[in-house]
Scaffold this motif. Structure first.
Motif, PDB file in Angstrom:
ATOM      1  N   THR A  22       0.661  -1.220  -0.081  1.00 13.19           N
ATOM      2  CA  THR A  22       0.065   0.073  -0.015  1.00 13.19           C
ATOM      3  C   THR A  22       0.758   1.200   0.141  1.00 13.19           C
ATOM      4  O   THR A  22       0.634   2.230  -0.665  1.00 13.19           O
ATOM      5  N   LEU A  41      -3.596   6.646   0.243  1.00 15.73           N
ATOM      6  CA  LEU A  41      -3.027   5.408   0.274  1.00 15.73           C
ATOM      7  C   LEU A  41      -1.740   5.339   1.311  1.00 15.73           C
ATOM      8  O   LEU A  41      -1.637   4.480   2.025  1.00 15.73           O
ATOM      9  N   GLY A  55      -5.483  -0.804   4.150  1.00 15.11           N
ATOM     10  CA  GLY A  55      -4.744  -0.567   3.029  1.00 15.11           C
ATOM     11  C   GLY A  55      -5.082  -1.041   1.931  1.00 15.11           C
ATOM     12  O   GLY A  55      -5.347  -0.507   0.910  1.00 15.11           O
ATOM     13  N   SER A  59      -7.024   0.691  -1.454  1.00  9.36           N
ATOM     14  CA  SER A  59      -6.196   0.466  -2.677  1.00  9.36           C
ATOM     15  C   SER A  59      -7.422  -0.135  -3.719  1.00  9.36           C
ATOM     16  O   SER A  59      -7.541   0.295  -4.888  1.00  9.36           O
TER      17      SER A  59
END
Length: 69
Positions: A22, A41, A55, A59
């Motif tokens: 991430t 992010l 994470g 994403s």
């Protein structure tokens, strides 16, 4: 007992891999000039150490948003 320890090691490895990937995604976004996405992010990567999967979820949601936009 040995299998429990091995499983804990694998879990920790996957958790760390999620944080690292991430963070890399965030850095790549910043390099492409997408400041908001990159910061989102990187923040998600920082929080992923406390909230597993955050994470990865950030994403995936970001990619889905871009695809549907």
């Amino acid at each position: 007992m040995a299998s429990t320890r091995a499983q804990a090691d694998r879990t920790e490895l996957l958790k760390n891999a999620g944080v690292v990937t991430t963070a890399i995604d965030g850095i790549m976004e910043l390099a492409k000039g997408r400041r908001k996405s990159g910061l989102l992010l990187l923040g998600a990567a920082a929080l992923s150490s406390r909230i597993p999967g955050l994470g990865t979820a950030a994403s995936v949601l970001l990619r889905a948003y871009r695809r549907l936009r």
